[in-house]
Scaffold this active site. Structure first.
Site, PDB file in Angstrom:
ATOM      1  N   ASP A  63     -22.146  30.566 -50.399  1.00 30.12           N
ATOM      2  CA  ASP A  63     -22.444  31.990 -50.466  1.00 30.12           C
ATOM      3  C   ASP A  63     -22.963  32.263 -51.884  1.00 30.12           C
ATOM      4  O   ASP A  63     -22.877  31.397 -52.758  1.00 30.12           O
ATOM      5  CB  ASP A  63     -21.148  32.774 -50.182  1.00 30.12           C
ATOM      6  CG  ASP A  63     -21.298  34.262 -50.394  1.00 30.12           C
ATOM      7  OD1 ASP A  63     -22.253  34.854 -49.859  1.00 30.12           O
ATOM      8  OD2 ASP A  63     -20.467  34.837 -51.134  1.00 30.12           O
ATOM      9  N   ASP A  65     -23.258  36.070 -53.760  1.00 29.00           N
ATOM     10  CA  ASP A  65     -22.548  37.157 -54.441  1.00 29.00           C
ATOM     11  C   ASP A  65     -21.044  36.911 -54.461  1.00 29.00           C
ATOM     12  O   ASP A  65     -20.425  36.685 -53.427  1.00 29.00           O
ATOM     13  CB  ASP A  65     -22.832  38.497 -53.752  1.00 29.00           C
ATOM     14  CG  ASP A  65     -24.248  38.994 -54.005  1.00 29.00           C
ATOM     15  OD1 ASP A  65     -24.723  38.887 -55.145  1.00 29.00           O
ATOM     16  OD2 ASP A  65     -24.884  39.487 -53.049  1.00 29.00           O
TER      17      ASP A  65
END
Length: 317
Positions: A63, A65
């Site tokens: 991922d 953020d």
């Protein structure tokens, strides 16, 4: 009657101790107080198996953020790719206000341990659809994105350069799967000088018209709880990922655990979860879901140590 022969007993114990040392995964970073593991022995066995089969079998899925980027710095939240767009160059004050209202409404739902993914899913679609509609109304200019990133407080986690550079040197594919804004994400990586050829990104990309003004977002919306569908439909088509059955997965949400579902027949999967906030409320579910949980750890020390261990074995070459 049982006879004990002391020297044999001692010798056997010594041999077992030596064997344990030889097979043990020596990663001091796993002893950090921020590291939680449900089954340490399984983690070490998986890392050892990845090392034994070689770096040519490894891929990393992450991922972006609050996983590759910091969650906070000096007590202040670090902006996500969507938050970076909150810049007077790009959007007006009214849009900022509406986006913050949406964040205050939907983010608590996203991280609520009392709700199932099925309950959250339609609400996440609702949230990001509304945000994207607001951004489109602002007629954002493509040529101003780089400046907005430069002026923001976006920060990759400490140790990011070692992480990106090692993966590039070892030619290990890094698939970044993000519910954020792909154009902004790319700019953050670019400005940190770590956008190497091994990096692939699946995210929400802006669609600009011929004059360079935002008119829409491309393709299907990607959010925290539909990454499995994206993984199955898109990641499987990336040839770079074929024939690499060992997966190191990094995320900060339980929804990120599905990002490896596009990997056919993975042999060894090791998952690392960053538990950034609401620690006590979410700790149990994270420990039960991720192999390794990093509590309020703003570094990539543990992933870097694991990668160093996997890639340092002589028979990898």
């Amino acid at each position: 009657m049982v006879y004990h022969i002391p020297w044999i007993h001692t010798q056997v114990r010594t041999v077992l101790a030596i064997w344990h040392q030889l097979t043990k995964t020596e990663i001091p970073e796993l002893a950090k107080c921020s590291v939680l593991m449900r089954e340490r022995s399984r983690v070490e066995e998986t890392i050892h198996a990845m090392q034994r089969t070689g770096v040519g079998n490894l891929q990393v899925i992450s991922d972006f953020d609050m996983t590759l980027t910091r969650f906070a710095h000096n007590g202040k939240r670090v902006p996500t790719t969507h938050n970076i767009l909150d810049n007077r160059l790009l959007i007006n004050e009214d849009c900022t206000k509406k986006m913050r209202e949406l964040l205050n409404t939907y983010y608590p739902i996203e991280i609520d341990p009392g709700r199932t993914a099925e309950e959250k899913l339609p609400l996440m679609v609702e949230w990001w659809t509304k945000v994207h509609e607001l951004l489109i109304q602002q007629r954002i200019r493509k040529d101003l994105l780089a400046q907005a990133v430069k002026e923001s407080n976006a920060m990759l986690r400490d140790g990011y350069k070692v992480f990106f550079d090692r993966l590039a040197e070892e030619q290990v594919p890094l698939l970044i799967f993000s519910a954020g804004v792909g154009d902004v994400l790319e700019e953050v990586i670019q400005q940190n000088h770590v956008f190497h050829p091994n990096v692939q990104i699946i995210s929400n990309y802006m669609d600009f018209d011929q004059t360079g003004v935002l008119q829409a977002f491309k393709g299907q919306l990607i959010h925290t709880f539909n990454k499995r569908e994206g993984a199955l439909s898109r990641a499987a088509g990336l040839r770079e990922l074929q024939g690499r059955p060992n997966v190191l997965l990094l995320g900060d949400s339980l929804g990120d655990l599905t990002m490896a579902d596009g990997v056919s027949e993975h042999q060894n999967l090791l998952t690392i979860g960053f538990l950034n906030d609401q620690v006590e409320e979410r700790k149990e579910s994270y420990i039960n879901s991720f192999d390794i949980v990093l509590v309020k750890d703003e570094t990539l020390d543990v992933p870097n140590a694991i990668l160093r261990h996997i890639t340092s074995c002589g028979d990898n070459k």
